[in-house]
Design a protein around this motif. Structure first.
Motif, PDB file in Angstrom:
ATOM      1  N   UNK A 218      51.146  15.322  43.523  1.00 48.52           N
ATOM      2  CA  UNK A 218      51.995  16.183  44.359  1.00 48.52           C
ATOM      3  C   UNK A 218      52.200  17.544  43.706  1.00 48.52           C
ATOM      4  N   UNK A 219      52.240  17.595  42.386  1.00 47.89           N
ATOM      5  CA  UNK A 219      52.309  18.893  41.705  1.00 47.89           C
ATOM      6  C   UNK A 219      51.012  19.664  41.937  1.00 47.89           C
ATOM      7  N   UNK A 220      49.879  18.966  41.911  1.00 45.09           N
ATOM      8  CA  UNK A 220      48.595  19.616  42.190  1.00 45.09           C
ATOM      9  C   UNK A 220      48.577  20.200  43.596  1.00 45.09           C
ATOM     10  N   UNK A 221      49.183  19.499  44.548  1.00 44.20           N
ATOM     11  CA  UNK A 221      49.243  20.016  45.920  1.00 44.20           C
ATOM     12  C   UNK A 221      50.046  21.312  45.979  1.00 44.20           C
ATOM     13  N   UNK A 222      51.147  21.376  45.257  1.00 43.79           N
ATOM     14  CA  UNK A 222      51.970  22.600  45.223  1.00 43.79           C
ATOM     15  C   UNK A 222      51.197  23.752  44.586  1.00 43.79           C
ATOM     16  N   UNK A 223      50.496  23.475  43.496  1.00 47.36           N
ATOM     17  CA  UNK A 223      49.708  24.518  42.846  1.00 47.36           C
ATOM     18  C   UNK A 223      48.541  24.959  43.732  1.00 47.36           C
ATOM     19  N   UNK A 224      47.989  24.030  44.505  1.00 48.08           N
ATOM     20  CA  UNK A 224      46.914  24.365  45.433  1.00 48.08           C
ATOM     21  C   UNK A 224      47.388  25.357  46.492  1.00 48.08           C
ATOM     22  N   UNK A 225      48.656  25.227  46.897  1.00 52.63           N
ATOM     23  CA  UNK A 225      49.207  26.160  47.873  1.00 52.63           C
ATOM     24  C   UNK A 225      49.505  27.520  47.256  1.00 52.63           C
ATOM     25  N   UNK A 226      50.149  27.512  46.099  1.00 53.44           N
ATOM     26  CA  UNK A 226      50.594  28.778  45.501  1.00 53.44           C
ATOM     27  C   UNK A 226      49.481  29.502  44.751  1.00 53.44           C
ATOM     28  N   UNK A 227      48.553  28.760  44.165  1.00 57.79           N
ATOM     29  CA  UNK A 227      47.440  29.361  43.411  1.00 57.79           C
ATOM     30  C   UNK A 227      46.138  28.706  43.844  1.00 57.79           C
ATOM     31  N   UNK A 228      45.680  28.983  45.045  1.00 52.98           N
ATOM     32  CA  UNK A 228      44.492  28.279  45.561  1.00 52.98           C
ATOM     33  C   UNK A 228      43.247  28.600  44.744  1.00 52.98           C
ATOM     34  N   UNK A 229      42.365  27.627  44.566  1.00 48.98           N
ATOM     35  CA  UNK A 229      41.094  27.879  43.877  1.00 48.98           C
ATOM     36  C   UNK A 229      40.198  28.776  44.720  1.00 48.98           C
ATOM     37  N   UNK A 230      39.157  29.338  44.138  1.00 45.30           N
ATOM     38  CA  UNK A 230      38.296  30.276  44.880  1.00 45.30           C
ATOM     39  C   UNK A 230      37.707  29.696  46.163  1.00 45.30           C
ATOM     40  N   UNK A 231      37.423  28.408  46.165  1.00 48.81           N
ATOM     41  CA  UNK A 231      36.782  27.816  47.349  1.00 48.81           C
ATOM     42  C   UNK A 231      37.762  27.530  48.485  1.00 48.81           C
ATOM     43  N   UNK A 232      39.051  27.643  48.238  1.00 45.49           N
ATOM     44  CA  UNK A 232      40.039  27.370  49.289  1.00 45.49           C
ATOM     45  C   UNK A 232      40.010  28.466  50.347  1.00 45.49           C
ATOM     46  N   UNK A 233      40.254  28.088  51.584  1.00 39.69           N
ATOM     47  CA  UNK A 233      40.195  29.041  52.698  1.00 39.69           C
ATOM     48  C   UNK A 233      41.529  29.734  52.955  1.00 39.69           C
ATOM     49  N   UNK A 234      42.613  29.144  52.500  1.00 42.25           N
ATOM     50  CA  UNK A 234      43.916  29.743  52.784  1.00 42.25           C
ATOM     51  C   UNK A 234      44.301  30.766  51.714  1.00 42.25           C
ATOM     52  N   UNK A 235      45.134  31.701  52.107  1.00 37.89           N
ATOM     53  CA  UNK A 235      45.665  32.679  51.168  1.00 37.89           C
ATOM     54  C   UNK A 235      46.766  32.029  50.335  1.00 37.89           C
ATOM     55  N   UNK A 236      47.075  32.589  49.160  1.00 36.25           N
ATOM     56  CA  UNK A 236      48.191  32.037  48.370  1.00 36.25           C
ATOM     57  C   UNK A 236      49.488  32.065  49.171  1.00 36.25           C
ATOM     58  N   UNK A 237      50.196  30.962  49.116  1.00 31.69           N
ATOM     59  CA  UNK A 237      51.471  30.861  49.835  1.00 31.69           C
ATOM     60  C   UNK A 237      52.592  31.114  48.838  1.00 31.69           C
ATOM     61  N   UNK A 238      53.425  32.128  49.051  1.00 30.94           N
ATOM     62  CA  UNK A 238      54.544  32.358  48.127  1.00 30.94           C
ATOM     63  C   UNK A 238      55.477  31.155  48.096  1.00 30.94           C
TER      64      UNK A 238
END
Length: 914
Positions: A218-238
């Protein structure tokens, strides 16, 4: 019979009929006796749904853990009006989360309490399954630029990126069952209510992946939202646009995640919604026993039919009981987390380490399986411990090799149970009682967050509970503990064992802003019962909380995190809906054409309830009541705060806690004083202790299951031996075909002048640098007994090993060996394996995808929800029409009466004469 749609239907159908009969009979008695008290179960729809859910969970206890996990982690397609694109959180985000957890722990605690830093990072999938959720009508109409060959799911992710507010949802299920599939319908409803998007994470589940595996995910999910890896399609979520939300175990994970972020000085989300949070895994509050009949939790807790996976000791070894009167006086502090009964080698190592560390001082006071007369009562143990120094019962002596004395030194010693009668000899657990964590880990603050040194300095919390649920008392307590850090301290034993918790007591004393609501008559996770007035109000209230905390600045929220106290009130727009009967069905029948492409953009849905006594109207009514509570001074203010003066253009600032109860019709009222709530009168010294009554209740069920399923337990033990041999052959063949680990490379090169260069080119997988560890990297680790990473005796453990050898090798592997022809041939005839693809991983991690589209039980439940919604809406509509008709009739009578009074006397007589 395993948990399937068919077995569920067979098991639940008699329950439905029986509930209908009892409900009708009960209502008849109430009418006959003139009983006007109102209960949640007076509504037939809720009464039926409550017993259906309870019966299904009880069905799960009569089956294997794997069977329940398989059923609830089966992929179910989303309704056509929702956009639900799946994603996979990559290993890079998982590694960042692991680094944070390692940083949080003291190195010695990480080794002694968790069992190391590697085993919980090992996973079968190449990341974590997750999905974005919103309604199609909220998607942006812009199309991706030409030339980008994106899938429809990828396009949906891009088209929802303009939705700023994100709810990170963590599903419940006692940490070992449930999935994003069981909760998707609820999550879609949340997204529609707050007009944003949700992100649901399918974290790994116990007992295959026990604590802290779910916490890492679940912490990884939060970091995925706030600091997405290069391959992620979404923009960083504040972080200011994110709200954590979860139910039951998921809500407990949310609260634990908040404390980790706070302790490490990282940005917290804008707020958190905790629905029936499970925050005390020791079951130390009274409602666990008192509310058993009014909740959906099984009567004996979560016990299951024996399998290779669970219980750890399917057949208690050497005739040992699962719970016994204690054989020792207070044991040493908790330590290693791997086994309840160690090997001879481990025993010797532990005794030597302890003797060297303490020079033998006072350790023999705890040693030995003492004689009956030497073992003290609970009161004597407490008095001796509280006195400070525990004196030796015999003089120190040299290291003994007797098994009894070695076991007394062994950490962790099976924990003792707090007895009702202090003069009794304490009981001692010899079997793991919870699937999520070992007995010794249950009192750790990251397992039971109610034992955190402080819950201050957290983001605003909206906490709801059912008055009839087993977890009610701990939910009420944790809410008050967060809002009043100084008034609800943590027991000394927890603080003594943790330097970080001692620091937190002094460091985090700012009260957390909390809105607590307890719903009359409702059971665990009341939001499951969407069609009730209580749930309708809860969904609207949660949505308004999410919109409020993500809309305003931190400075504004510091003064007022409660939307009910916002002035002027924020606008709420929810499109009206015609009768539920006129809506399309919830699911598209199998074999029929899909709805038109624009069907998802219609202004109504099968779960709308706004045409009746709407949740908006109910929320507005309750909003006014909450403001009156504030004006009367019946809510908590921050230090030096005071009620605001009457000003319709300004918020009401300074409130730190709102405490309310909600009746079965969704109306709020002020909660009684803290001194009148029994849960708040429990001394801190008794919170987080395993107590006698819950243990005896669990033990009675476990012993009944041990007797009933004795043959299954024996069969499970034989199957374990089978898989151990299978794992040994698999590893031996891999060695023969070129498997070389990082720490073995030098030795192998010295033995062989050269290595075959075709070793990697003919294999089916690669070494993955982001995959740090594998099952062969646990030499200095002590994973819990149920953890898949350290096992070789289950089908899932063998599949995990095979994946790490041939398909997704960790960075510690130097080679990926060839798969022998014989192994590939055997895999071709194994339904859970594949000759060229990775074998199917644990159902506690990987979703099950049916080959033939079935009418799955999860769809059946969604269909029932849709039916209940239609029936509830229809009943409300009829009530509204009756009320309007009554008003019209009354108005007509008044008019007629008025006209008759205004007529001349003679005309009245002539009229009557005619």
């Amino acid at each position: 019979m395993p948990v399937t749609t068919t077995s569920a239907a067979v098991h639940i159908t008699p329950v439905v009929l029986k509930t209908f009969y009892k409900h009708t009979k009960h209502k008849g008695h109430k009418v006959k006796n003139g009983d006007t008290t109102e209960e949640a179960t007076d509504d037939l729809i809720y009464d039926e749904a409550f017993h259906i859910v309870k019966a299904f969970i009880q069905l799960g206890t009569r089956n294997k853990v794997e069977s329940l996990q398989h059923f609830t982690n089966t992929h179910v397609p989303a309704p056509y009006w929702a956009a639900v694109p799946p994603v996979r959180i990559p290993m890079s985000s998982c590694n960042k989360a692991a680094d944070l957890i390692i940083k949080w722990f003291d190195p010695e605690d990480l080794k002694q309490i968790v069992g190391g830093e590697r085993w919980w990072q090992i996973r079968g999938l190449d990341g974590i399954d997750a999905e974005w959720v919103t309604e199609k009508e909220y998607l942006d109409d812009t199309k991706p630029p030409p030339g980008n060959e994106l899938s429809d799911d990828d396009c949906d992710i891009l088209r929802m990126d303009h939705l700023e507010t994100v709810m990170l949802y963590v599903h419940g299920g006692a940490y070992f069952w449930g999935s994003i599939n069981t909760h998707r319908y609820q999550i879609i409803r949340y997204a529609r209510k707050f007009k944003g998007r949700a992100f649901a994470v399918n974290y790994r589940k116990a007992p295959q992946y026990p604590w802290p595996c779910p916490l890492q995910d679940v912490i990884a999910a939060y970091l995925y939202l706030t600091s997405p890896p290069p391959e992620a399609l979404h923009k960083p979520v504040p972080s200011s646009k994110i709200v954590f939300a979860g139910d039951s175990a998921g809500a407990g994970l949310c609260l634990t995640m908040l404390t980790v972020l706070r302790d490490l000085g990282l940005e917290q989300p804008a707020g958190a919604v905790l629905i029936s949070p499970w925050v005390d895994l020791t079951h130390s509050f009274p409602s666990v026993m008192h509310n058993a009949s009014t909740d959906i939790i099984p009567p004996h807790g979560f016990i299951h039919k024996p399998s290779t996976l669970w219980p750890i000791e399917a057949v208690p070894q050497e005739g040992r009981a699962r719970v016994i009167p204690t054989q020792t006086n207070p044991p040493p502090k908790p330590g290693h987390a791997d086994v309840l009964r160690p090997s001879d080698e481990r025993l010797g190592e532990q005794v030597e380490q302890r003797m060297q560390a303490s020079q033998g001082e006072a350790l023999i006071a705890h040693a030995g399986e003492l004689t009956e007369k030497d073992v003290k009562t609970q009161a004597e143990m407490h008095n001796e411990t509280n006195g400070g120094t525990i004196r030796p019962e015999r003089p120190p002596q040299k290291q003994s090799t007797s098994e009894s004395e070695c076991l007394a030194f062994w950490e962790p010693k099976p924990p003792k149970v707090l007895m009702n009668d202090p003069n009794d000899r304490p009981l001692e657990l010899r079997s793991q009682i919870q699937l999520y964590a070992t007995n010794e880990q249950l009192t750790h603050p990251l397992v039971s967050p109610i034992l955190q040194g402080s819950l201050g300095n957290l983001c605003p919390l909206y906490i709801i509970a059912g008055d009839g649920e087993c977890l009610r008392d701990e939910i009420i307590y944790v809410a008050h503990k967060a809002a009043n850090p100084k008034e609800y301290p943590t027991r000394e034993g927890t603080l003594k064992d943790s330097p970080r918790q001692r620091e937190n007591v002094a460091k985090f004393q700012t009260p957390t802003k909390v809105h607590l609501q307890v719903f009359d008559g409702m059971c665990h996770v009341l939001t499951v019962f969407i069609f009730t007035d209580s749930a309708k109000y809860a969904y609207r209230s949660i949505a308004e909380f999410i919109k409020h905390v993500t809309r305003y600045s931190p400075e504004h929220l510091e003064q007022n995190p409660f939307p009910e106290l916002h002035r002027p009130p924020s606008e709420i727009s929810d499109p009206p809906s015609p009768d539920e009967e006129d809506h399309p069905s919830l699911e598209v029948p199998s074999g029929k054409k899909s709805p038109p492409k624009d069907a998802g953009k219609r202004r109504f849905r099968p779960d709308h309830d706004n045409g009746t006594r709407s949740d908006v109207e109910l929320y507005r009514e309750n909003e006014s009541k909450t403001k009156l509570e504030v004006k009367s001074g019946d809510v908590r203010f921050v230090p030096d705060g005071s009620p605001a003066t009457e000003d319709e253009d300004r918020d009401i600032p300074g409130v730190r806690m709102i405490r309310e109860r909600v009746d079965i019709f969704g109306h709020v009222r002020l909660m009684e004083g803290e001194e009148e709530i029994p849960a708040l009168q429990i001394p801190p010294s008794e919170i987080g202790l395993i107590k006698e009554d819950p243990v005896r209740r669990w033990l009675s069920g476990q012993e009944k299951w041990d007797k009933k399923y004795k043959r299954n337990a024996i069969k499970a033990e034989r199957r374990r031996r089978h898989y151990e041999k299978k794992a040994a052959v698999l590893i031996a063949h891999a060695r023969e075909n070129g498997l070389i680990l990082d720490n073995e490379r030098t030795a192998v090169i010295n033995q062989r002048a050269s290595l075959p260069t075709a070793m990697s080119s003919t294999s089916v997988g690669n070494v993955e640098c982001d995959r740090r560890w594998g099952p062969f990297d646990l030499e200095s680790e002590q994973p819990p007994g149920s953890a898949i990473a350290g096992r070789r005796d289950t089908r899932e453990a063998v599949a995990l090993i095979k994946k790490h050898i041939y398909h997704s090798a960790p960075a510690t592997h130097r080679t990926v060996p060839r798969m022998s022809t014989s192994d590939a041939a055997r895999a071709a005839f194994d339904p859970s394996d594949h000759p060229f693809k990775p074998p199917r991983q644990s159902v506690s991690e990987e979703q099950v995808h049916a080959r033939i589209i079935p009418f799955h039980g999860l769809r059946m439940w969604q269909g029932l929800i849709s039916y209940f919604m239609r029936k509830s809406s229809k009943k409300a509509q009829q009530g509204k029409r009756q009320a309007l008709q009554t008003l019209r009739t009354g108005s007509d009578k008044l008019k007629n009466a008025g006209s008759s009074h205004s007529q001349p006397k003679g005309s009245s007589q002539s009229s009557s004469t005619r």
